[in-house]
Design a protein around this motif. Structure first.
Motif, PDB file in Angstrom:
ATOM      1  N   ALA A 124      -3.305   6.814   2.882  1.00  0.00           N
ATOM      2  CA  ALA A 124      -3.278   7.886   1.883  1.00  0.00           C
ATOM      3  C   ALA A 124      -3.343   9.253   2.548  1.00  0.00           C
ATOM      4  O   ALA A 124      -2.607  10.167   2.200  1.00  0.00           O
ATOM      5  CB  ALA A 124      -4.437   7.708   0.912  1.00  0.00           C
ATOM      6  N   THR A 169       0.858  -1.188   0.000  1.00  0.00           N
ATOM      7  CA  THR A 169       0.000   0.000   0.000  1.00  0.00           C
ATOM      8  C   THR A 169       0.893   1.237   0.000  1.00  0.00           C
ATOM      9  O   THR A 169       2.102   1.150   0.135  1.00  0.00           O
ATOM     10  CB  THR A 169      -0.896   0.047   1.256  1.00  0.00           C
ATOM     11  N   SER A 170       0.271   2.396  -0.126  1.00  0.00           N
ATOM     12  CA  SER A 170       1.014   3.652  -0.042  1.00  0.00           C
ATOM     13  C   SER A 170       1.058   4.125   1.399  1.00  0.00           C
ATOM     14  O   SER A 170       0.804   5.280   1.709  1.00  0.00           O
ATOM     15  CB  SER A 170       0.347   4.705  -0.940  1.00  0.00           C
ATOM     16  N   TYR A 212      -4.501  12.133  -6.869  1.00  0.00           N
ATOM     17  CA  TYR A 212      -4.278  10.945  -6.053  1.00  0.00           C
ATOM     18  C   TYR A 212      -5.545  10.570  -5.285  1.00  0.00           C
ATOM     19  O   TYR A 212      -5.912   9.391  -5.192  1.00  0.00           O
ATOM     20  CB  TYR A 212      -3.125  11.186  -5.075  1.00  0.00           C
ATOM     21  N   ARG A 213      -6.220  11.567  -4.737  1.00  0.00           N
ATOM     22  CA  ARG A 213      -7.443  11.287  -3.979  1.00  0.00           C
ATOM     23  C   ARG A 213      -8.513  10.652  -4.872  1.00  0.00           C
ATOM     24  O   ARG A 213      -9.189   9.697  -4.478  1.00  0.00           O
ATOM     25  CB  ARG A 213      -7.981  12.565  -3.342  1.00  0.00           C
ATOM     26  N   GLN A 236      -7.605   7.049  -5.566  1.00  0.00           N
ATOM     27  CA  GLN A 236      -7.865   6.178  -4.430  1.00  0.00           C
ATOM     28  C   GLN A 236      -9.360   5.935  -4.234  1.00  0.00           C
ATOM     29  O   GLN A 236      -9.769   4.833  -3.870  1.00  0.00           O
ATOM     30  CB  GLN A 236      -7.266   6.790  -3.155  1.00  0.00           C
ATOM     31  N   LEU A 240     -10.923   8.269   2.188  1.00  0.00           N
ATOM     32  CA  LEU A 240      -9.618   7.725   1.848  1.00  0.00           C
ATOM     33  C   LEU A 240      -9.088   6.857   2.969  1.00  0.00           C
ATOM     34  O   LEU A 240      -9.359   7.107   4.137  1.00  0.00           O
ATOM     35  CB  LEU A 240      -8.614   8.859   1.592  1.00  0.00           C
ATOM     36  N   ASN A 259     -11.097   2.316  -4.221  1.00  0.00           N
ATOM     37  CA  ASN A 259     -11.959   1.880  -3.117  1.00  0.00           C
ATOM     38  C   ASN A 259     -13.340   1.465  -3.612  1.00  0.00           C
ATOM     39  O   ASN A 259     -13.921   0.483  -3.136  1.00  0.00           O
ATOM     40  CB  ASN A 259     -12.106   3.013  -2.098  1.00  0.00           C
TER      41      ASN A 259
END
Length: 415
Positions: free
Chosen positions: A251, A225-226, A380-381, A384, A247, A388
């Protein structure tokens, strides 16, 4: 000698610094951003040009295509628990030391002191563990490596591909008792950027660092994962997200720290990193170690990270055989290893905001990041949230197979 190589191509490998017979070269932080470059003292220089002879920019080193690829984790539970990604590098280092050899690698004494060091005991070698998203200072370790090799000791040198290229050119000959292990690298920010960021956060909290605080860049076992975490001293800078956040915690955590976010975006790397000649499958080292992104096998458990081990020489293969009794290993194809790791195919992309970052940092320091990272954070958000949503849909019986079927039908008709 006025210049060793073009400044924008310099990797700060320190081969020139170690080779100079008159100590006419120093490695200095330049500009507000603090990237390190060699500087020549004209009063001491005798114009022998040895610095250029060992420079891997001027005289590129030979690279070797991978011979094999393995997914692996350390089979010893305690060592695996203390490693960030399968424990391959530390297992190899331990094997060399237990055979009477020495190991060179990066250690962090504090956020102000991140450098390569010589390790002759397993206990001391543990200081190498942990990811470090910053450029390590080589210092005079190349000279120490040469002395150890000439004394007949087996040496394992670990570092980035450009550091290993510098070492190979500095030595100017091959040694049977030298093993080189490179860690796949995305690019390196300067240590000054890290120091500035740490001290800025201490100021915001009304605290004053004493220079001994350590930084943790990534939580153990977070390679799938990040989950990047930057911890300073006794407090954690990146806060837990609010309840109900769309998120994952990981993240939110890394996006709250400018240093880590800028690193992930590739904004703060040295100039040469965006044109790195080592960002390819062919390697300067005997064996390459990285996270095995894209691992498709079933033998290696994924819960505690999976190491990629990729030997490129017969010596690298011997090193793999040394650690085989201490690791759970599965041979995979080189193509699978390369496909899953972008840095084995191309250098990091230079963001369009980098010029504004370099020019603006002198005036704004840490404040320069906010507007430059806004677009990256937004993207990025969104990414993600899509991931999800897809994960949630996959857990619903019938719905996911139906949507997948409809998608294929629509794609077929459009095609």
């Amino acid at each position: 000698m006025e210049q060793i190589c073009p400044e924008q191509q310099c990797t700060a490998c320190s081969a020139c610094y170690n080779a100079c017979p008159k100590q006419a070269i120093s490695m200095v932080e330049t500009g507000a951003v603090g990237y390190v470059h060699p500087r020549i003292d004209a009063a001491k220089c005798i114009d022998c040009k040895l610095c250029q002879k060992v420079c891997p920019v001027v005289n590129p080193v030979e690279k070797h295509a991978p011979l094999q690829a393995f997914a692996a984790i350390c089979s010893e539970a305690e060592a695996l628990d203390k490693s960030a990604s399968g424990g391959a590098a530390s297992t190899m280092a331990r094997a060399i030391i237990e055979q009477g050899g020495v190991v060179y690698g990066c250690r962090m004494r504090s956020y102000t002191d991140i450098a390569h060091e010589r390790f002759a005991s397993v206990e001391d070698m543990c200081a190498m563990r942990g990811s470090k998203y910053v450029q390590s200072s080589i210092g005079t370790t190349f000279r120490q490596v040469k002395a150890d090799l000439n004394a007949g000791l087996v040496v394992l040198f670990t570092g980035t591909a450009c550091q290993i290229a510098g070492l190979r050119n500095y030595l100017r000959r091959s040694y049977d008792n030298l093993y080189c292990l490179d860690l796949v690298c995305h690019g390196v920010p300067s240590q000054k950027l890290l120091r500035d960021n740490v001290e800025s956060m201490f100021r915001k909290k009304g605290l004053r660092p004493d220079g001994t605080e350590r930084v943790t860049f990534r939580r153990i076992h977070s390679t799938q994962t990040s989950n990047l975490d930057l911890r300073y001293g006794t407090f954690v800078e990146s806060a837990i997200p609010a309840s109900g956040s769309p998120l994952p915690e990981a993240a939110q955590r890394f996006l709250r720290n400018t240093y880590i976010t800028a690193f992930m975006y590739g904004l703060t790397f040295r100039d040469n990193c965006y044109h790195c000649p080592y960002a390819c499958a062919a390697r300067t080292a005997d064996v390459t170690v990285a996270d095995f992104w894209g691992y498709q096998g079933t033998v290696i458990p994924r819960g505690k990270g999976v190491s990629l081990i990729m030997p490129s020489t017969a010596k690298g293969q011997r090193l793999v055989e040394m650690v085989r009794p201490h690791m759970l290993m599965e041979e995979r194809t080189v193509a699978e290893a390369v496909d899953g790791n972008g840095q084995l195919k191309r250098p990091s992309t230079c963001p369009p905001e980098r010029a504004a970052f370099v020019s603006g940092y002198a005036r704004q320091s840490d404040a320069v990041f906010a507007p430059l990272l806004r677009g990256y954070k937004r993207g990025y958000r969104l990414k993600q949230m899509r991931v999800n949503a897809i994960s949630a849909i996959r857990r619903i019986p019938v719905v996911y197979p139906l949507l997948k079927y409809l998608y294929k039908r629509i794609k077929h008709r459009v095609g």
